[in-house]
Design a protein around this motif. Structure first.
Motif: not given
Length: 372
Positions: A352-358
């Motif tokens: 499970s991969v999460t990428v959270r941007f500004a």
């Protein structure tokens, strides 16, 4: 090197002159405010009329000519003393800087393990030394990673090239080769060429992600994820993998092409390294995208390694068409956008991969990039 040495001596000379000027100015002020008032003191004269037969007594005082002469001599003698003290003090202050310069000259691309290691006292020069040590450590890690990357890239490119050469040599060496044999050899050569093309494209994508972001546009991650899923449904259906989506508006800013590459590589990785009949779930919300997939169980201590170039969970992963660059591209794009990347190995298998941007627009401050 001579010019550098002259520059160092010139700096010490300028500092010595500055210190000497300060000392000399202090001496002049002392004479002005202390010695000059003494010039008004004349020879003492007894008060009253001297008695008959007695002579007037005069005391020995300091006259103005003697005071001026003594002051001039003192100021002349103060010049070499001030210069000597200024040279000594400036040399003491510049000694750590000379050590930093000498060690920095020794350090090169092949000798980045050297450090300044400045001890006490803690001052501005010591802080500069610690900053340079951190810089040298980052440079060493960067050079090591570059060498490792070049070695792996050379190995990965050599394998299909060697296979293509062997295939052509065998076809040409066969005196009984007919049209069908040559056609089959050409088809296999095309397959090997496609593998090389995919590898080169992956390397270019990785280099583009590591180069940084030069374009910041407002975009919706849900719209990008929807387009990526639409182009991958047929591939997933051929492998019997179910695609599930939970797409809500997730507005952020960045390079649309790089972010699309990030989402595409996450989805491709989830499809490629999955069990037949498995599932892939993609979610967008709160300026972030999460891709969850089934697959083999991944040891927790192996998760971070998978985000390095040419790293695979097992040797047979190459047989699935992967080069170990997909998650490395994801990591590079996330770092370029100052995004937070979180990867978790699922107990039942998969990742499970999460990428959270500004959120919203161009981030003014860097966002912590971490991996779990």
């Amino acid at each position: 090197m001579t010019r550098r040495r002259l520059a160092g001596r010139s700096l010490q000379t300028r500092l010595a002159l500055a210190y000497a000027a300060g000392i000399y100015a202090a001496g002049v002020l002392v004479l002005l405010f202390v010695a000059v008032p003494l010039a008004g003191i004349n020879a003492a004269t007894p008060v009253g009329r001297p008695s008959s037969g007695a002579t007037a007594e005069t005391g020995s005082g300091i006259g103005l000519p003697q005071l001026l002469t003594g002051s001039a001599v003192a100021l002349i003698l103060l010049v070499p003393v001030a210069l000597a003290l200024g040279w000594f003090v400036s040399g003491r202050f510049l000694r750590p800087l000379r050590d930093i310069t000498a060690t920095a000259r020794i350090i090169s691309a092949g000798n980045l393990h050297r450090r300044l290691d400045l001890g006490e006292p803690m001052d501005e020069l010591t802080e500069l030394g610690h900053t340079l040590d951190d810089l040298f450590a980052r440079l060493q890690a960067s050079f090591d990673a570059q060498r490792h990357f070049v070695a792996n890239a050379s190995h990965e490119l050599r394998t299909p090239l060697a296979g293509l050469r062997t295939l052509l040599e065998v076809a040409l060496a066969d005196p009984d080769a007919d049209v069908d044999t040559l056609r089959a050899a050409c088809q296999e050569a095309l397959v090997l060429g496609e593998q090389q093309e995919r590898l080169v494209q992956a390397l270019l994508a990785l280099a583009t992600g590591e180069r940084g972001v030069t374009r910041w546009d407002t975009l919706d991650l849900a719209h990008i994820a929807e387009g990526v899923l639409a182009s991958r449904r047929r591939q997933a259906a051929e492998k019997g993998i179910e695609l599930a989506e939970h797409l809500t508006p997730a507005v952020t800013a960045g390079d649309p092409r790089l972010i699309e590459s990030l989402v595409a590589n996450l989805v491709d990785n989830a499809i490629r390294h999955n069990h037949p009949g498995g599932h892939v779930e993609i979610t967008t919300q709160d300026s972030g995208v999460t891709v969850t997939n089934g697959g083999p169980v991944i040891p927790g201590d192996q998760v971070q390694r998978l985000f390095q170039p040419f790293q695979r969970l097992a040797p047979d992963r190459h047989g699935h068409g992967g080069y170990g660059l997909g998650l490395a591209i994801v990591d590079a794009v996330a770092q370029a956008h100052r995004a937070t990347l979180t990867a978790i190995a699922r107990p039942e298998g998969g990742l499970s991969v999460t990428v959270r941007f500004a959120p919203g627009s161009h981030p003014s401050q860097p966002v912590l990039h971490r991996m779990v």
